[in-house]
Structure formats: C-alpha cells, structure tokens
Design a protein around this motif. Sequence first.
Motif, PDB file in Angstrom:
ATOM      1  N   THR A 150       6.813  -9.597  10.700  1.00 21.16           N
ATOM      2  CA  THR A 150       5.932 -10.087   9.632  1.00 21.16           C
ATOM      3  C   THR A 150       4.495  -9.647   9.885  1.00 21.16           C
ATOM      4  OG1 THR A 150       7.353 -12.010   9.235  1.00 21.16           O
ATOM      5  CG2 THR A 150       5.079 -12.157   8.472  1.00 21.16           C
ATOM      6  N   LYS A 151       4.045  -9.784  11.100  1.00 20.38           N
ATOM      7  CA  LYS A 151       2.684  -9.383  11.453  1.00 20.38           C
ATOM      8  C   LYS A 151       2.527  -7.866  11.370  1.00 20.38           C
ATOM      9  CE  LYS A 151      -1.406 -10.261  13.559  1.00 20.38           C
ATOM     10  NZ  LYS A 151      -1.971  -8.909  13.659  1.00 20.38           N
ATOM     11  N   TYR A 152       3.469  -7.149  11.925  1.00 16.63           N
ATOM     12  CA  TYR A 152       3.391  -5.693  11.990  1.00 16.63           C
ATOM     13  C   TYR A 152       3.376  -5.079  10.588  1.00 16.63           C
ATOM     14  CZ  TYR A 152       4.628  -0.919  13.477  1.00 16.63           C
ATOM     15  OH  TYR A 152       4.640   0.440  13.690  1.00 16.63           O
ATOM     16  N   ILE A 153       4.336  -5.454   9.759  1.00 15.29           N
ATOM     17  CA  ILE A 153       4.445  -4.871   8.415  1.00 15.29           C
ATOM     18  C   ILE A 153       3.384  -5.453   7.482  1.00 15.29           C
ATOM     19  CG2 ILE A 153       5.988  -4.525   6.441  1.00 15.29           C
ATOM     20  CD1 ILE A 153       8.342  -4.794   8.416  1.00 15.29           C
ATOM     21  N   GLY A 154       3.078  -6.724   7.649  1.00 14.15           N
ATOM     22  CA  GLY A 154       2.065  -7.353   6.791  1.00 14.15           C
ATOM     23  C   GLY A 154       0.695  -6.734   6.951  1.00 14.15           C
ATOM     24  N   ASP A 155       0.335  -6.397   8.192  1.00 15.32           N
ATOM     25  CA  ASP A 155      -0.951  -5.748   8.439  1.00 15.32           C
ATOM     26  C   ASP A 155      -0.984  -4.338   7.850  1.00 15.32           C
ATOM     27  OD1 ASP A 155      -2.211  -7.839   9.732  1.00 15.32           O
ATOM     28  OD2 ASP A 155      -1.601  -7.193  11.741  1.00 15.32           O
ATOM     29  N   MET A 156       0.115  -3.627   7.960  1.00 14.58           N
ATOM     30  CA  MET A 156       0.140  -2.235   7.531  1.00 14.58           C
ATOM     31  C   MET A 156       0.168  -2.087   6.010  1.00 14.58           C
ATOM     32  SD  MET A 156       2.751  -0.454  10.292  1.00 14.58           S
ATOM     33  CE  MET A 156       2.604   1.180   9.525  1.00 14.58           C
ATOM     34  N   TYR A 157       0.959  -2.923   5.334  1.00 12.51           N
ATOM     35  CA  TYR A 157       1.228  -2.677   3.914  1.00 12.51           C
ATOM     36  C   TYR A 157       0.732  -3.769   2.966  1.00 12.51           C
ATOM     37  CZ  TYR A 157       4.398   1.078   5.330  1.00 12.51           C
ATOM     38  OH  TYR A 157       4.925   2.226   5.854  1.00 12.51           O
ATOM     39  N   PHE A 158       0.507  -4.992   3.439  1.00  9.79           N
ATOM     40  CA  PHE A 158       0.242  -6.102   2.524  1.00  9.79           C
ATOM     41  C   PHE A 158      -1.098  -6.790   2.774  1.00  9.79           C
ATOM     42  CE2 PHE A 158       4.812  -5.484   2.395  1.00  9.79           C
ATOM     43  CZ  PHE A 158       5.083  -5.582   1.043  1.00  9.79           C
ATOM     44  N   GLN A 169       6.459   3.164   8.611  1.00 10.38           N
ATOM     45  CA  GLN A 169       6.060   4.338   9.381  1.00 10.38           C
ATOM     46  C   GLN A 169       4.662   4.761   8.958  1.00 10.38           C
ATOM     47  OE1 GLN A 169       8.928   7.553   9.603  1.00 10.38           O
ATOM     48  NE2 GLN A 169      10.612   6.172   9.083  1.00 10.38           N
ATOM     49  N   GLU A 170       3.852   5.163   9.921  1.00  8.53           N
ATOM     50  CA  GLU A 170       2.486   5.582   9.622  1.00  8.53           C
ATOM     51  C   GLU A 170       2.491   6.763   8.647  1.00  8.53           C
ATOM     52  OE1 GLU A 170      -0.498   5.653  12.775  1.00  8.53           O
ATOM     53  OE2 GLU A 170       1.075   5.022  14.179  1.00  8.53           O
ATOM     54  N   GLY A 171       1.651   6.642   7.617  1.00 12.91           N
ATOM     55  CA  GLY A 171       1.499   7.700   6.637  1.00 12.91           C
ATOM     56  C   GLY A 171       2.582   7.739   5.571  1.00 12.91           C
ATOM     57  N   ARG A 230       0.847  -1.195   0.000  1.00 13.21           N
ATOM     58  CA  ARG A 230       0.000   0.000   0.000  1.00 13.21           C
ATOM     59  C   ARG A 230       0.886   1.250   0.000  1.00 13.21           C
ATOM     60  NH1 ARG A 230      -5.298  -0.415   1.964  1.00 13.21           N
ATOM     61  NH2 ARG A 230      -5.058   1.694   2.815  1.00 13.21           N
ATOM     62  N   PRO A 231       0.579   2.233  -0.839  1.00 13.88           N
ATOM     63  CA  PRO A 231       1.369   3.479  -0.811  1.00 13.88           C
ATOM     64  C   PRO A 231       1.192   4.231   0.496  1.00 13.88           C
ATOM     65  CG  PRO A 231      -0.528   3.692  -2.279  1.00 13.88           C
ATOM     66  CD  PRO A 231      -0.453   2.251  -1.893  1.00 13.88           C
ATOM     67  N   VAL A 232      -0.010   4.116   1.061  1.00 15.78           N
ATOM     68  CA  VAL A 232      -0.271   4.693   2.381  1.00 15.78           C
ATOM     69  C   VAL A 232      -0.698   3.545   3.289  1.00 15.78           C
ATOM     70  CG1 VAL A 232      -1.639   6.315   3.722  1.00 15.78           C
ATOM     71  CG2 VAL A 232      -0.962   6.895   1.376  1.00 15.78           C
ATOM     72  N   PRO A 233       0.057   3.232   4.312  1.00 15.09           N
ATOM     73  CA  PRO A 233      -0.239   2.049   5.122  1.00 15.09           C
ATOM     74  C   PRO A 233      -1.466   2.223   5.997  1.00 15.09           C
ATOM     75  CG  PRO A 233       1.547   3.296   6.116  1.00 15.09           C
ATOM     76  CD  PRO A 233       1.245   3.958   4.797  1.00 15.09           C
TER      77      PRO A 233
END
Length: 291
Positions: A219-227, A263-265, A93-96
């Motif tokens: 994996t959980k942290y970044i996967g939820d935010m961006y993938f 990072q958020e945003g 995602r371009p914006v997480p």
Amino acid sequence: MVRRADRLGAAVLAGLLLASALVGCAAKGESPSGLAAPVAVTDGSTDMPSDEVSGEPSPSVSAVESMGSAPSRSATPKPKPTKKPTRTAPKPRPVPKPPTETEVPPAPPKPAPSSCKPTYKGTQATRAQVKAALTDAANRTYWPVSAPDIKIPLNLLKATAWQESGWQSNIYACDGGVGLLQVMPDTATWMNQRFEKSYKIDDYQDNAYLGATYLAWATKYIGDMYFESDFRLDPALCTSELNSCLLNAVIAAYNFGHGAVAQEGKPLAIPNPSYVRNVRALMSECVCLAY
C-alpha cells in the motif's frame, strides 16, 4: 287643535323624510356624520398581500394549510443542496514517481506444477482463532511514523486468507507458501528485517501479521508511486478499469509481487485480473465474513 295636529303631522313627516335620507346615504357606503366608522379586526400586522384580481387580502399560509390545501409555492421549503464529496481519489499517475521504498521484497517463485498437492503439518487453528488473528492484524498500525493512516481493511484480510488457503492455518503449498496467507519463507525473512520483527511463519497468528505487513508495505510502495500518497483501500474508489484504484493494485501485488504491478517509468499494471476479481468478490460475498 286642528293647527296643532297639522304641526305634529308635519313634524312626523319631516322625521320620516330625514330617516329615509340617512338610510339612503348609508346604502351608498358613506358614514353619516358623527358616527364612528367600523373598525377592521386584524390578527397581527396589517401588511397583508392582496389578491391582484379582487383586491382582497390573501389568506395566510397557516390558514390555507389548516383547510387542507397545499401551501403556496413561496411557502414550500426548498430542498437542501446535496453535499458533494470534499475529496475524490486521484487517478493513477501514467508515469509514477520514484519509489520511496528502496528496499523491496524478493520476487515470488515460479508456480508449482498443477499436479502437486499441498501438505499439512501441525494442528489446524479453529475458525474462531483464525478470525481473532486476522482481526488483530487488521487493527495494527504498520507505518506509525511515515504513514499512520494506512489500515488494512478486515474484509480484505479475511478475503485474501480465504483465497490463499481457505483459512487453513497448517497448509503448505508446493510453491513454498505457508499457512493462512501463504507467506513465502524468503518474503517473511525480508519483512522481519525491514520492520524489525521476529514473526514465525508457521504460527497462525504471526502468519496473519506477516500477510497484513506485506499488504501494508505494498500500500505504501504503490500509493507513493501512483496515487499521490492517498492510501485508501476503498472499493468505492474503483471503476470498471482494474488499474483505477490502489485496492486492486495491492491485491494484484500480493499474488504476483510488487514488481509485476509497479515499475519505474511504466503505468500501473494488473497482470492477474482473475485473482483480483476473486478477492474483490470475496470481500463482500465470502462465507468467511460471517465467521
């Protein structure tokens, strides 16, 4: 007697003429009256395709093949369509999305001076022991409730340990990293609290669990935010762009910390491309994979 001979001769002559007429009729393709027409012997159905030019029945496919000729186009089986993958990896995602994990590990310390040399304490674990510890850590489920499908690939864990320490279980780096996976003491304390564990940083087996736990958390942290919560750490999902897949992001976070990657945003960042490329190469080429 002469008249009988004439009648007999006439009868014979009449018979010859009749036979000649019958032969002539048969030659024209007509069947003499009272004789059965020849019956064509067929094998199976009589609905056989005819040759458009000669009007003769075309030979069957099996007959053509038995003579060594290629079957007709209509008889050639069509290749089955290749199954397309039913699922592809989402682009980052371009914006997480906002992170689901609000408790985060501490930021990594500043790099130690290049002139500093590591020290060693205790007994070095054998390669067989290290392999067993890493294999056990890779087989664990770190998010049994919220993300049970998260698994840490064994080749990723082996490659990371080789990159960090060369599989030296008793090495202490100048920046504070300890053991196989160069776990930071503050990070180990945080993970034990977050996951309610009591792993010891200087035990090579626990060190493997701590390193794998951090990889699973990232994996959980970044996967939820961006993938979109697609947690696959599969090299096949990566393109030439380093920020194209979760695997690269998790490797980067292990080295530089989650805050430098997600990072958020802000879009996903890979601040340490050399490290990521090294680990990715080790995942398929490391001599450690054969241990």
